[in-house]
Motif scaffolding. Sequence first.
Motif, PDB file in Angstrom:
ATOM      1  N   ILE A   1       0.880  -1.173   0.000  1.00  0.00           N
ATOM      2  CA  ILE A   1       0.000   0.000   0.000  1.00  0.00           C
ATOM      3  C   ILE A   1       0.915   1.219   0.000  1.00  0.00           C
ATOM      4  CG2 ILE A   1      -1.837   1.243   1.198  1.00  0.00           C
ATOM      5  CD1 ILE A   1      -2.658  -1.379   2.507  1.00  0.00           C
ATOM      6  N   SER A   2       0.999   1.916  -1.120  1.00  0.00           N
ATOM      7  CA  SER A   2       2.027   2.946  -1.252  1.00  0.00           C
ATOM      8  C   SER A   2       1.603   4.046  -2.225  1.00  0.00           C
ATOM      9  CB  SER A   2       3.339   2.324  -1.746  1.00  0.00           C
ATOM     10  OG  SER A   2       4.312   3.308  -2.005  1.00  0.00           O
ATOM     11  N   ALA A   3       2.121   5.254  -1.978  1.00  0.00           N
ATOM     12  CA  ALA A   3       1.885   6.375  -2.889  1.00  0.00           C
ATOM     13  C   ALA A   3       2.874   6.375  -4.048  1.00  0.00           C
ATOM     14  CB  ALA A   3       1.994   7.699  -2.123  1.00  0.00           C
ATOM     15  N   TYR A   4       3.900   5.533  -3.965  1.00  0.00           N
ATOM     16  CA  TYR A   4       4.948   5.499  -4.986  1.00  0.00           C
ATOM     17  C   TYR A   4       4.545   4.545  -6.120  1.00  0.00           C
ATOM     18  CZ  TYR A   4       7.735   8.014  -1.573  1.00  0.00           C
ATOM     19  OH  TYR A   4       8.188   8.960  -0.686  1.00  0.00           O
ATOM     20  N   LYS A   5       3.648   5.025  -6.976  1.00  0.00           N
ATOM     21  CA  LYS A   5       3.092   4.186  -8.044  1.00  0.00           C
ATOM     22  C   LYS A   5       4.166   3.730  -9.027  1.00  0.00           C
ATOM     23  CE  LYS A   5      -1.336   6.604  -7.772  1.00  0.00           C
ATOM     24  NZ  LYS A   5      -2.340   7.416  -8.510  1.00  0.00           N
ATOM     25  N   ASP A   6       5.250   4.512  -9.143  1.00  0.00           N
ATOM     26  CA  ASP A   6       6.314   4.137 -10.075  1.00  0.00           C
ATOM     27  C   ASP A   6       7.056   2.875  -9.619  1.00  0.00           C
ATOM     28  OD1 ASP A   6       7.226   5.715  -7.892  1.00  0.00           O
ATOM     29  OD2 ASP A   6       9.141   6.039  -8.905  1.00  0.00           O
ATOM     30  N   GLN A   7       6.834   2.456  -8.374  1.00  0.00           N
ATOM     31  CA  GLN A   7       7.489   1.252  -7.864  1.00  0.00           C
ATOM     32  C   GLN A   7       6.610   0.007  -7.979  1.00  0.00           C
ATOM     33  OE1 GLN A   7       8.543   2.612  -3.865  1.00  0.00           O
ATOM     34  NE2 GLN A   7      10.637   3.004  -4.553  1.00  0.00           N
ATOM     35  N   ALA A   8       5.429   0.181  -8.551  1.00  0.00           N
ATOM     36  CA  ALA A   8       4.476  -0.933  -8.622  1.00  0.00           C
ATOM     37  C   ALA A   8       5.015  -2.094  -9.451  1.00  0.00           C
ATOM     38  CB  ALA A   8       3.141  -0.446  -9.185  1.00  0.00           C
ATOM     39  N   ILE A   9       5.567  -1.799 -10.617  1.00  0.00           N
ATOM     40  CA  ILE A   9       6.052  -2.859 -11.496  1.00  0.00           C
ATOM     41  C   ILE A   9       7.151  -3.660 -10.816  1.00  0.00           C
ATOM     42  CG2 ILE A   9       7.259  -3.355 -13.647  1.00  0.00           C
ATOM     43  CD1 ILE A   9       5.761  -1.052 -14.940  1.00  0.00           C
ATOM     44  N   LEU A  10       8.095  -2.950 -10.176  1.00  0.00           N
ATOM     45  CA  LEU A  10       9.181  -3.643  -9.481  1.00  0.00           C
ATOM     46  C   LEU A  10       8.635  -4.499  -8.337  1.00  0.00           C
ATOM     47  CD1 LEU A  10      12.194  -4.157  -9.167  1.00  0.00           C
ATOM     48  CD2 LEU A  10      12.334  -2.102  -7.736  1.00  0.00           C
ATOM     49  N   ALA A  11       7.660  -3.970  -7.608  1.00  0.00           N
ATOM     50  CA  ALA A  11       7.072  -4.734  -6.502  1.00  0.00           C
ATOM     51  C   ALA A  11       6.427  -6.019  -7.011  1.00  0.00           C
ATOM     52  CB  ALA A  11       6.044  -3.880  -5.766  1.00  0.00           C
ATOM     53  N   PHE A  12       5.711  -5.922  -8.132  1.00  0.00           N
ATOM     54  CA  PHE A  12       5.101  -7.121  -8.719  1.00  0.00           C
ATOM     55  C   PHE A  12       6.170  -8.103  -9.184  1.00  0.00           C
ATOM     56  CE2 PHE A  12       1.016  -4.735  -9.358  1.00  0.00           C
ATOM     57  CZ  PHE A  12       0.191  -5.663  -8.733  1.00  0.00           C
ATOM     58  N   GLU A  13       7.246  -7.586  -9.754  1.00  0.00           N
ATOM     59  CA  GLU A  13       8.328  -8.471 -10.213  1.00  0.00           C
ATOM     60  C   GLU A  13       8.952  -9.240  -9.054  1.00  0.00           C
ATOM     61  OE1 GLU A  13      10.996  -5.923 -12.310  1.00  0.00           O
ATOM     62  OE2 GLU A  13       9.790  -5.896 -14.147  1.00  0.00           O
ATOM     63  N   TYR A  14       8.946  -8.627  -7.862  1.00  0.00           N
ATOM     64  CA  TYR A  14       9.497  -9.291  -6.678  1.00  0.00           C
ATOM     65  C   TYR A  14       8.551 -10.338  -6.118  1.00  0.00           C
ATOM     66  CZ  TYR A  14      13.760  -6.579  -5.860  1.00  0.00           C
ATOM     67  OH  TYR A  14      15.022  -6.058  -5.939  1.00  0.00           O
ATOM     68  N   GLY A  15       7.260 -10.264  -6.492  1.00  0.00           N
ATOM     69  CA  GLY A  15       6.331 -11.295  -6.057  1.00  0.00           C
ATOM     70  C   GLY A  15       5.287 -10.865  -5.042  1.00  0.00           C
ATOM     71  N   VAL A  16       4.820  -9.601  -5.109  1.00  0.00           N
ATOM     72  CA  VAL A  16       3.713  -9.204  -4.234  1.00  0.00           C
ATOM     73  C   VAL A  16       2.393  -9.631  -4.869  1.00  0.00           C
ATOM     74  CG1 VAL A  16       5.008  -7.242  -3.340  1.00  0.00           C
ATOM     75  CG2 VAL A  16       3.431  -6.882  -5.252  1.00  0.00           C
ATOM     76  N   LEU A  17       1.391  -9.808  -4.024  1.00  0.00           N
ATOM     77  CA  LEU A  17       0.085 -10.235  -4.511  1.00  0.00           C
ATOM     78  C   LEU A  17      -0.660  -9.087  -5.175  1.00  0.00           C
ATOM     79  CD1 LEU A  17      -1.949 -12.605  -4.592  1.00  0.00           C
ATOM     80  CD2 LEU A  17      -2.899 -11.712  -2.462  1.00  0.00           C
ATOM     81  N   ASP A  18      -0.492  -7.880  -4.638  1.00  0.00           N
ATOM     82  CA  ASP A  18      -1.162  -6.716  -5.217  1.00  0.00           C
ATOM     83  C   ASP A  18      -0.438  -5.452  -4.775  1.00  0.00           C
ATOM     84  OD1 ASP A  18      -2.959  -5.177  -6.618  1.00  0.00           O
ATOM     85  OD2 ASP A  18      -4.752  -5.975  -5.637  1.00  0.00           O
ATOM     86  N   PHE A  19      -0.686  -4.365  -5.514  1.00  0.00           N
ATOM     87  CA  PHE A  19      -0.132  -3.052  -5.194  1.00  0.00           C
ATOM     88  C   PHE A  19      -1.312  -2.089  -5.146  1.00  0.00           C
ATOM     89  CE2 PHE A  19       1.717   1.060  -5.740  1.00  0.00           C
ATOM     90  CZ  PHE A  19       3.028   0.989  -5.299  1.00  0.00           C
ATOM     91  N   VAL A  20      -1.620  -1.597  -3.955  1.00  0.00           N
ATOM     92  CA  VAL A  20      -2.746  -0.677  -3.765  1.00  0.00           C
ATOM     93  C   VAL A  20      -2.187   0.745  -3.668  1.00  0.00           C
ATOM     94  CG1 VAL A  20      -4.663  -0.035  -2.260  1.00  0.00           C
ATOM     95  CG2 VAL A  20      -4.067  -2.454  -2.561  1.00  0.00           C
ATOM     96  N   PRO A  21      -2.426   1.589  -4.683  1.00  0.00           N
ATOM     97  CA  PRO A  21      -1.865   2.941  -4.647  1.00  0.00           C
ATOM     98  C   PRO A  21      -2.654   3.866  -3.717  1.00  0.00           C
ATOM     99  CG  PRO A  21      -3.132   2.620  -6.664  1.00  0.00           C
ATOM    100  CD  PRO A  21      -3.146   1.306  -5.930  1.00  0.00           C
ATOM    101  N   LYS A  22      -1.916   4.702  -2.995  1.00  0.00           N
ATOM    102  CA  LYS A  22      -2.551   5.738  -2.176  1.00  0.00           C
ATOM    103  C   LYS A  22      -2.865   6.944  -3.065  1.00  0.00           C
ATOM    104  CE  LYS A  22       0.109   4.591   2.014  1.00  0.00           C
ATOM    105  NZ  LYS A  22       1.120   5.096   2.982  1.00  0.00           N
ATOM    106  N   PRO A  23      -3.979   7.643  -2.840  1.00  0.00           N
ATOM    107  CA  PRO A  23      -5.037   7.327  -1.875  1.00  0.00           C
ATOM    108  C   PRO A  23      -5.908   6.175  -2.370  1.00  0.00           C
ATOM    109  CG  PRO A  23      -5.647   9.252  -3.146  1.00  0.00           C
ATOM    110  CD  PRO A  23      -4.253   8.895  -3.573  1.00  0.00           C
TER     111      PRO A  23
END
Length: 231
Positions: free
Chosen positions: A80-102
């Motif tokens: 859960i993060s405001a840093y939307k530019d890090q979403a792709i990297l987070a998914f590549e590492y193996g997170v289930l989902d990326f919820v952007p703030k707000p």
Amino acid sequence: MRVLIVEDESRIAKRVERMTRDILGNTLQSLTHINTLQEALTFIENNPLDLLLLDLNLNGEDGFELLTTAVSESFHTIVISAYKDQAILAFEYGVLDFVPKPFDRDRLEKAFNRRMRKEKLETQVKYLAVKQRQRIQLIPVDEVLYIKGAGTYTELFLSGGKKELHDKSLERLEQLLSPTFERIHKSYLVKISEVKGIIVNSGSKYMAELKNGAFIPVGRTRYKEIKAKWF
């Protein structure tokens, strides 16, 4: 379900906690909030979890340090993060989902439902993190030929004959991996491109022959679907 919230902003943490209690209801077994990176690492090391809700900026500390450890564990991680530019990297590492703030309750509930429905991700995971001698090693998914369930753990069979143990169950890895991997048996996931052919033995027993010479079982109920899809 046992949930850990790692968030340094008290207002947001309370909001996530309120929504989590509302969404999960009676299925929530425990809910813990921690606001520092080191405390979170210690908690994860000493407590069983089912889900981590993680902010990536913790009082100026990089949440990816915690994320690298978290994705090697048995539980799923939702960022859960405001840093939307890090979403792709987070998914590549193996997170289930990326919820952007707000975010609102519906978006958080969608992330929870992804775990419950066991649906695959649209974004491709590039690494599987495994524990090796007190450190975390990122294994490129490209090196994984097939995966065998071993109770609550899994065995990753890699190119070059190497093998690694992962703390996630076969079901949880199946959620993370792209459709290039197929569940061909209750205990096996295999990379489709590595299958050379299907062998039918006496007694209607089926085996998948891989390009590296390995043979792995094919479930009887899966045989027709697999044959139609691959051959």
